[in-house]
Design a protein around this motif. Structure first.
Motif, PDB file in Angstrom:
ATOM      1  N   ASP A 105       1.772 -13.923  -1.644  1.00 12.97           N
ATOM      2  CA  ASP A 105       0.355 -14.593  -1.053  1.00 12.97           C
ATOM      3  C   ASP A 105       1.448 -16.627  -1.877  1.00 12.97           C
ATOM      4  O   ASP A 105       0.735 -17.173  -1.183  1.00 12.97           O
ATOM      5  CB  ASP A 105      -0.522 -14.830  -2.017  1.00 12.97           C
ATOM      6  N   LYS A 106       2.038 -16.528  -2.231  1.00 13.60           N
ATOM      7  CA  LYS A 106       1.990 -17.813  -3.182  1.00 13.60           C
ATOM      8  C   LYS A 106       3.597 -18.443  -2.541  1.00 13.60           C
ATOM      9  O   LYS A 106       4.075 -19.105  -2.201  1.00 13.60           O
ATOM     10  CB  LYS A 106       1.482 -18.486  -4.190  1.00 13.60           C
TER      11      LYS A 106
ATOM     12  N   ASP B 226      -0.200   1.699 -18.761  1.00 11.97           N
ATOM     13  CA  ASP B 226      -1.288   1.124 -19.120  1.00 11.97           C
ATOM     14  C   ASP B 226      -1.680   0.195 -17.976  1.00 11.97           C
ATOM     15  O   ASP B 226      -1.833  -0.227 -17.324  1.00 11.97           O
ATOM     16  CB  ASP B 226      -0.350   0.471 -20.536  1.00 11.97           C
ATOM     17  N   PRO B 227      -3.437   0.321 -17.971  1.00 10.24           N
ATOM     18  CA  PRO B 227      -4.567   0.009 -17.460  1.00 10.24           C
ATOM     19  C   PRO B 227      -4.096  -1.941 -17.309  1.00 10.24           C
ATOM     20  O   PRO B 227      -3.666  -2.071 -15.888  1.00 10.24           O
ATOM     21  CB  PRO B 227      -5.676   0.437 -18.004  1.00 10.24           C
ATOM     22  N   TYR B 228      -4.720  -2.310 -18.334  1.00 11.26           N
ATOM     23  CA  TYR B 228      -3.339  -3.877 -18.464  1.00 11.26           C
ATOM     24  C   TYR B 228      -2.548  -4.139 -17.573  1.00 11.26           C
ATOM     25  O   TYR B 228      -1.918  -4.989 -16.499  1.00 11.26           O
ATOM     26  CB  TYR B 228      -3.237  -4.120 -19.836  1.00 11.26           C
TER      27      TYR B 228
ATOM     28  N   ARG C 183      -0.757  -2.278 -15.385  1.00  9.45           N
ATOM     29  CA  ARG C 183      -0.905  -2.358 -13.866  1.00  9.45           C
ATOM     30  C   ARG C 183      -0.931  -3.129 -13.279  1.00  9.45           C
ATOM     31  O   ARG C 183      -1.025  -3.456 -12.179  1.00  9.45           O
ATOM     32  CB  ARG C 183      -1.533  -0.936 -13.877  1.00  9.45           C
ATOM     33  N   ALA C 184      -1.756  -3.990 -14.226  1.00 11.81           N
ATOM     34  CA  ALA C 184      -3.165  -4.746 -13.609  1.00 11.81           C
ATOM     35  C   ALA C 184      -1.986  -6.948 -13.342  1.00 11.81           C
ATOM     36  O   ALA C 184      -1.698  -6.620 -12.540  1.00 11.81           O
ATOM     37  CB  ALA C 184      -3.977  -5.324 -14.497  1.00 11.81           C
TER      38      ALA C 184
ATOM     39  N   ALA D  44       1.370  -9.707  -6.297  1.00 13.90           N
ATOM     40  CA  ALA D  44       0.734 -10.498  -5.075  1.00 13.90           C
ATOM     41  C   ALA D  44       0.779 -12.229  -5.230  1.00 13.90           C
ATOM     42  O   ALA D  44       0.801 -12.786  -4.310  1.00 13.90           O
ATOM     43  CB  ALA D  44      -0.914 -10.335  -4.615  1.00 13.90           C
ATOM     44  N   TYR D  45       1.041 -12.886  -6.012  1.00 10.04           N
ATOM     45  CA  TYR D  45       0.804 -14.091  -6.487  1.00 10.04           C
ATOM     46  C   TYR D  45       3.340 -14.306  -5.536  1.00 10.04           C
ATOM     47  O   TYR D  45       2.793 -15.201  -4.842  1.00 10.04           O
ATOM     48  CB  TYR D  45       2.169 -14.471  -7.512  1.00 10.04           C
TER      49      TYR D  45
ATOM     50  N   ARG E 156       0.289  -5.667 -10.025  1.00  8.77           N
ATOM     51  CA  ARG E 156       0.087  -6.101  -9.299  1.00  8.77           C
ATOM     52  C   ARG E 156      -0.403  -7.428  -8.877  1.00  8.77           C
ATOM     53  O   ARG E 156       0.487  -8.038  -8.289  1.00  8.77           O
ATOM     54  CB  ARG E 156      -1.499  -5.566  -8.930  1.00  8.77           C
ATOM     55  N   PHE E 157      -0.840  -8.145  -9.797  1.00 13.47           N
ATOM     56  CA  PHE E 157      -0.459  -9.786 -10.015  1.00 13.47           C
ATOM     57  C   PHE E 157       0.538 -10.591  -9.528  1.00 13.47           C
ATOM     58  O   PHE E 157       0.248 -11.832  -8.755  1.00 13.47           O
ATOM     59  CB  PHE E 157      -1.131 -10.101 -11.598  1.00 13.47           C
ATOM     60  N   TRP E 158       1.092  -9.588 -10.516  1.00 12.57           N
ATOM     61  CA  TRP E 158       3.095 -10.802 -10.234  1.00 12.57           C
ATOM     62  C   TRP E 158       3.326 -10.565  -8.807  1.00 12.57           C
ATOM     63  O   TRP E 158       3.942 -11.369  -7.762  1.00 12.57           O
ATOM     64  CB  TRP E 158       3.999 -10.344 -10.732  1.00 12.57           C
TER      65      TRP E 158
ATOM     66  N   VAL F 233       0.556  -1.516  -0.061  1.00  8.76           N
ATOM     67  CA  VAL F 233      -0.073  -0.166   0.196  1.00  8.76           C
ATOM     68  C   VAL F 233       0.716   1.359   0.092  1.00  8.76           C
ATOM     69  O   VAL F 233       0.572   2.332  -0.330  1.00  8.76           O
ATOM     70  CB  VAL F 233      -0.933  -0.118   1.159  1.00  8.76           C
TER      71      VAL F 233
ATOM     72  N   LEU G  44       7.714 -19.513 -14.155  1.00 14.13           N
ATOM     73  CA  LEU G  44       6.576 -18.786 -13.902  1.00 14.13           C
ATOM     74  C   LEU G  44       6.716 -17.470 -13.991  1.00 14.13           C
ATOM     75  O   LEU G  44       5.986 -16.388 -14.850  1.00 14.13           O
ATOM     76  CB  LEU G  44       5.354 -19.046 -13.181  1.00 14.13           C
TER      77      LEU G  44
ATOM     78  N   GLN H 185       2.291   2.057  -3.616  1.00 14.15           N
ATOM     79  CA  GLN H 185       1.690   2.748  -4.147  1.00 14.15           C
ATOM     80  C   GLN H 185       1.766   4.096  -3.921  1.00 14.15           C
ATOM     81  O   GLN H 185       1.577   4.905  -4.706  1.00 14.15           O
ATOM     82  CB  GLN H 185       0.436   1.409  -5.026  1.00 14.15           C
TER      83      GLN H 185
END
Lengths: 227, 227
Positions: free
Chosen positions: B106-107, B90-92, B94-95, B102-103, B98-100, B70, B136, B73
């Motif tokens: 969390d993982k 670019d929004p995609y 950025r997504a 969090a990966y 954030r995805f990687w 947080v 990955l 960002q």
């Protein structure tokens, strides 16, 4: 792979999927809902979310976006045209929204889920911890809503979507157990907020009713387990 | 409460704190570092992060921002003046960032931590799962970096900060165990990236050296446990 437009791969009974549907409704984005029954997982799901193989997936012009909180932020950033922002505009307010959404996902929600399986002798301590968490959330509601209906103020925002989407399940659990999780005397702000959230135009046709959740639970319990 | 300016409450040996320091360095924001030794937790920490009572906390003009992802960002959104963005525009993209991130949180990171305590008979299976995760991440690196040095391309971005900040500890663990987690033959992109990240100007004076980590570990092991 599905081609063009906006598609949501999910199940109506998943609060994580509901987050995405509500965010798209708020932005007035039309989308196709592709039902994924997860048993077995469809080829589309395995292709579009190869890392987690989980719903929801948002497919936007053949680009796949996964993880509900990532998707909701994507929706906020990809569709800026209609003037409504899911996250606030001020950087500090955005940080506060992300903080409470993460608090719910990482701390409070796992405790609420634990209620279903907790041993009787550990229930009182768990309920106490949940009550503490709800107390913190009540304080956050008072600060963020500034006397308005939602965490987001006059309209539903990021915290509302992330937390509120669970209240279909939670309300059904309250009904089944006869015990209220959100009590008016303890957390009056949250108590009023739940009803306003669930009856909001962007939400009311997305989250299944308590009756529907209870029917689903009855069906799941009646199903013989595989031997 | 500390007043005015920019302050970071933390410890140099915490990768979560390092994320914040690196983000501020990238944005050329001057800040005061307030060392928190956590034993006992300072009054400033308890006041500035009453929910989690954890470091890091960013204090900006008396506003407290908690939770490292947080905070990073927030830094990106609060200091936009110097032209360098931590998240892509670019929004995609950025997504994806954030995805990687969090990966990893969390993982992958929990699996890497588990290496320190895993039973010998379960080690091979754990290492295999970590290798899959790193595979990955290698694919993500190739896609995101587009042949440049970092996940963020020419400069360090969000994924670099979130994942890279752990590589002080990870490199020290590799040295102690004599086993490499990141092997050039398996994940050549990540292998080259680690060195570039750790020697970057915004990073090199933030993350303690392998030698410093090893000394700290030796000190911790030598300390008698309280009875």
């Amino acid at each position: 792979m599905a081609s063009g437009g906006v598609k949501v791969l999910g199940s109506n009974y998943s609060p994580f999927v509901n987050r995405v549907q509500i965010a798209l409704n708020l932005k007035s984005v039309e989308f196709e809902f592709i039902h994924e029954n997860l048993n077995p997982k469809s080829e589309l799901l395995l292709k579009s979310n190869p890392v987690h193989k989980k719903i929801p997936v948002l497919i936007h012009d053949d680009k796949c976006i996964c993880e509900s909180s990532v998707i909701v932020q994507y929706i906020d950033e990809a569709w800026t045209g209609n003037g409504l922002s899911i996250l606030p505009s001020d950087p500090y307010d955005r940080a506060v929204a992300r903080f409470w959404a993460a608090y719910y996902d990482d701390k409070l929600s796992p405790m609420v889920k634990e209620l279903r399986s907790v041993k009787e002798e550990e229930r009182a301590a768990l309920v106490e911890r949940i009550d503490e968490g709800l107390g913190l959330l009540e304080e956050a509601f008072v600060k963020c809503s500034k006397g308005k209906a939602y965490f987001g103020g006059d309209h539903i925002g990021y915290i509302d979507i992330v937390i509120g989407s669970s209240f279909g399940w939670i309300t059904a659990m309250e009904k089944m157990s006869g015990k209220k999780l959100i009590e008016e005397a303890k957390t009056p702000g949250l108590f009023g907020w739940v009803d306003k959230f669930l009856s909001n135009d962007a939400v009311k046709d997305v989250i299944p009713t308590t009756e529907m959740f209870l029917q689903l639970l009855a069906k799941m319990q009646a199903k013989p387990t595989a031997s």
